[in-house]
Design an enzyme around this catalytic site. Structure first.
Site, PDB file in Angstrom:
ATOM      1  N   GLU A  82       0.837  -1.207   0.000  1.00 17.78           N
ATOM      2  CA  GLU A  82       0.000   0.000   0.000  1.00 17.78           C
ATOM      3  C   GLU A  82       0.867   1.250   0.000  1.00 17.78           C
ATOM      4  O   GLU A  82       0.559   2.244  -0.667  1.00 17.78           O
ATOM      5  CB  GLU A  82      -0.892   0.027   1.249  1.00 17.78           C
ATOM      6  CG  GLU A  82      -1.843  -1.150   1.391  1.00 17.78           C
ATOM      7  CD  GLU A  82      -1.244  -2.312   2.178  1.00 17.78           C
ATOM      8  OE1 GLU A  82      -0.047  -2.611   1.986  1.00 17.78           O
ATOM      9  OE2 GLU A  82      -1.973  -2.927   2.977  1.00 17.78           O
ATOM     10  N   CYS A 105      -2.797  -3.486   6.888  1.00 15.33           N
ATOM     11  CA  CYS A 105      -2.432  -3.804   8.277  1.00 15.33           C
ATOM     12  C   CYS A 105      -2.799  -2.662   9.213  1.00 15.33           C
ATOM     13  O   CYS A 105      -2.986  -1.524   8.818  1.00 15.33           O
ATOM     14  CB  CYS A 105      -0.951  -4.156   8.375  1.00 15.33           C
ATOM     15  SG  CYS A 105       0.152  -2.761   8.162  1.00 15.33           S
ATOM     16  N   TRP A 199      21.918 -42.509  -6.995  1.00 14.90           N
ATOM     17  CA  TRP A 199      20.770 -41.635  -7.061  1.00 14.90           C
ATOM     18  C   TRP A 199      19.566 -42.501  -7.345  1.00 14.90           C
ATOM     19  O   TRP A 199      19.591 -43.203  -8.336  1.00 14.90           O
ATOM     20  CB  TRP A 199      20.943 -40.589  -8.168  1.00 14.90           C
ATOM     21  CG  TRP A 199      22.204 -39.797  -8.041  1.00 14.90           C
ATOM     22  CD1 TRP A 199      23.396 -39.993  -8.669  1.00 14.90           C
ATOM     23  CD2 TRP A 199      22.373 -38.660  -7.195  1.00 14.90           C
ATOM     24  NE1 TRP A 199      24.295 -39.043  -8.283  1.00 14.90           N
ATOM     25  CE2 TRP A 199      23.705 -38.211  -7.378  1.00 14.90           C
ATOM     26  CE3 TRP A 199      21.564 -37.970  -6.298  1.00 14.90           C
ATOM     27  CZ2 TRP A 199      24.219 -37.105  -6.703  1.00 14.90           C
ATOM     28  CZ3 TRP A 199      22.089 -36.867  -5.646  1.00 14.90           C
ATOM     29  CH2 TRP A 199      23.389 -36.448  -5.840  1.00 14.90           C
ATOM     30  N   ALA A 302      11.029 -38.043   9.846  1.00 13.43           N
ATOM     31  CA  ALA A 302       9.727 -37.937   9.172  1.00 13.43           C
ATOM     32  C   ALA A 302       8.650 -38.602  10.025  1.00 13.43           C
ATOM     33  O   ALA A 302       7.538 -38.071  10.180  1.00 13.43           O
ATOM     34  CB  ALA A 302       9.798 -38.570   7.787  1.00 13.43           C
TER      35      ALA A 302
HETATM   36  C1  AOF Z   1       3.764  -7.199   4.339  1.00 13.46           C
HETATM   37  N1  AOF Z   1       3.614  -6.568   3.148  1.00 13.46           N
HETATM   38  O1  AOF Z   1       2.446  -5.373   1.710  1.00 13.46           O
HETATM   39  C2  AOF Z   1       1.414  -5.992   3.719  1.00 13.46           C
HETATM   40  C3  AOF Z   1       1.539  -6.695   4.950  1.00 13.46           C
HETATM   41  O2  AOF Z   1       6.579  -7.197   9.740  1.00 13.46           O
HETATM   42  P1  AOF Z   1       5.793  -6.048   9.227  1.00 13.46           P
HETATM   43  O3  AOF Z   1       5.724  -4.896  10.162  1.00 13.46           O
HETATM   44  O4  AOF Z   1       6.264  -5.632   7.853  1.00 13.46           O
HETATM   45  O5  AOF Z   1       4.290  -6.528   9.104  1.00 13.46           O
HETATM   46  C4  AOF Z   1       3.972  -7.679   8.435  1.00 13.46           C
HETATM   47  C5  AOF Z   1       2.476  -7.904   8.512  1.00 13.46           C
HETATM   48  O6  AOF Z   1       1.743  -6.845   7.925  1.00 13.46           O
HETATM   49  C6  AOF Z   1       2.083  -9.137   7.741  1.00 13.46           C
HETATM   50  O7  AOF Z   1       2.147 -10.278   8.551  1.00 13.46           O
HETATM   51  C7  AOF Z   1       0.646  -8.848   7.318  1.00 13.46           C
HETATM   52  O8  AOF Z   1      -0.220  -9.275   8.343  1.00 13.46           O
HETATM   53  C8  AOF Z   1       0.597  -7.314   7.232  1.00 13.46           C
HETATM   54  N2  AOF Z   1       0.521  -6.778   5.841  1.00 13.46           N
HETATM   55  N3  AOF Z   1       2.748  -7.267   5.209  1.00 13.46           N
HETATM   56  O9  AOF Z   1       4.831  -7.721   4.606  1.00 13.46           O
HETATM   57  C9  AOF Z   1       2.499  -5.953   2.798  1.00 13.46           C
HETATM   58  N4  AOF Z   1       0.277  -5.359   3.379  1.00 13.46           N
HETATM   59 ZN    ZN Z   2       0.823  -2.658   6.027  1.00  9.21          ZN
END
Ligand code: AOF
Ligand code: ZN
Length: 367
Positions: A82, A105, A199, A302
């Site tokens: 975004e 987020c 192999w 496993a």
């Molecule tokens: C991403 N990329 O474009 C969006 C994400 O570790 P951070 O602070 O970068 O946050 C990661 C979290 O943010 C990720 O687990 C997801 O829930 C949200 N969105 N994350 O890496 C993105 N939009």
């Molecule tokens: Zn974000």
């Protein structure tokens, strides 16, 4: 978009979305919305794999239908999709509609909350596909609504989730997604009676293994196999040269490896985890940002993962050969009678050169 590229592993199935979205939000959407959102999902496919973070794409569209900004996530620690799109749009983001493949987020993690950034940029409407399964980051849709922005969520959610099939399950479970890979003869042997194992499958099958290894964060091996086979566990080309970024090699168990072990070579990093309990070892790997673990050996390890229900996917390379004796594909599962057999669903069958690749998932597994 090539559908076979949409998923982040060998399997061609999508995991059903867990969050349900009310018909009201979905019915706000138009055909143009679907096209724009599809573009956001296509952009998400440009995000790197593997990565601790999801693959996300975003498109900003002005009221007259002009695309004013696009972006995708370039990997953990870099701006979210975004933010990339907002930067590309500049002031043109004001009054625009944002299409995002994942719910924006709501948290300050490695970067700031995208829901707030979208609101501050004056975006008029947000359409997102997959609701965020990450409890730390979820709730961006509600934050946007509270800021007076029109929000439609859940459109094309299954398609968007397929792009992050592995990440989504790992985040829901709080542990890496585990793919158990095994190469065996038709009678399920991974080595002959004299322990020779190179192999069993063809060069084509081995090249396929290297391609799939490259999509994983870590390759897991037990000390028994490490001592018996002295594997390299790197991603290599047809000439045997290591290629690009190497997954972390993880050696599980407390038997020491000799100084000369190939797993100690500098061509890839190696983490030694003496913990015998696979669940705890996986939790440690999850904290280290590992989302996809590729379990390569051997039969005992496993079996331990299968007994603890920690295998999410099985990839079997079957060679059209018979040995009749030798190392079995899997160790003792504690099963004494047929009624207790471990059942797997066949997800995909692909011929790879003279061999077969079967992709399976544990039957009746809860998502
Ligand atoms: C991403 N990329 O474009 C969006 C994400 O570790 P951070 O602070 O970068 O946050 C990661 C979290 O943010 C990720 O687990 C997801 O829930 C949200 N969105 N994350 O890496 C993105 N939009
Ligand atoms: Zn974000």
């Amino acid at each position: 978009m090539n559908r076979s590229d949409a998923v982040d592993g060998p399997a061609s199935y999508a995991v059903a979305p867990e969050a349900t979205v009310s018909d009201a939000t979905v019915s706000d959407a138009t055909g143009t919305d679907l096209l724009r959102l599809r573009r956001a999902i296509d952009l998400a496919l440009r995000s790197p794999l593997p990565d601790p973070n999801p693959r996300v794409g975003a498109v900003l569209v002005a009221p007259d239908g002009t695309v004013v900004g696009e972006g995708w996530h370039h990997g953990a620690g870099t701006p979210h999709a975004e933010i990339e799109a907002l930067r590309a749009a500049g002031p043109a983001a004001h009054g625009a509609t944002a299409y995002v493949s994942l719910e924006p987020c709501n948290h300050t993690g490695r970067t700031g909350p995208c829901a707030v950034a979208l609101a501050e940029a004056g975006v008029a409407r947000v359409v997102f596909a997959q609701p965020d399964p990450n409890p730390t980051a979820a709730g961006g849709g509600d934050t946007l609504r509270a800021a007076g922005i029109a929000v439609s969520g859940g459109l094309l959610a299954t398609e968007a989730e397929a792009v992050n099939r592995v990440w989504t399950r790992a985040v829901r479970l709080g542990r890496p997604y585990v793919t158990w890979k095994v190469a065996a003869t038709l009678d399920g042997r991974t080595a002959a009676a004299d322990a020779t194992s190179q192999w069993i499958t063809s060069p084509a099958a081995r090249a396929d293994v290297h391609r799939l290894r490259a999509t994983c964060d870590a390759i897991l091996v037990g000390t028994g196999t490490a001592l018996a086979d002295d594997p390299r566990l790197t991603v290599r080309d047809a000439e045997g040269r290591p290629t690009g970024r190497q997954p972390l090699r993880v050696v599980l168990g407390d038997r020491p490896l000799p100084e000369t072990a190939r797993l100690r070579s500098p061509e890839a990093e190696t983490l030694f985890v003496p913990d015998h309990q696979p669940g705890r070892a996986l939790a440690q790997l999850h904290r280290a940002g590992i989302r996809h673990a590729w379990l390569e050996g051997g039969a005992t390890l496993a079996a331990a993962f299968l007994r603890d229900r920690l295998v999410d996917e099985v990839v079997v390379y079957l060679a059209p050969t018979l040995l009749g004796a030798g190392r079995p594909m899997v160790g003792d599962l504690g099963i004494g009678t047929l009624a207790d057999a471990v059942h797997l669903d066949l997800v995909d069958v692909t011929r790879v050169g003279p061999d077969l690749r079967l992709t399976l998932a544990p039957a009746g597994r809860e998502e």
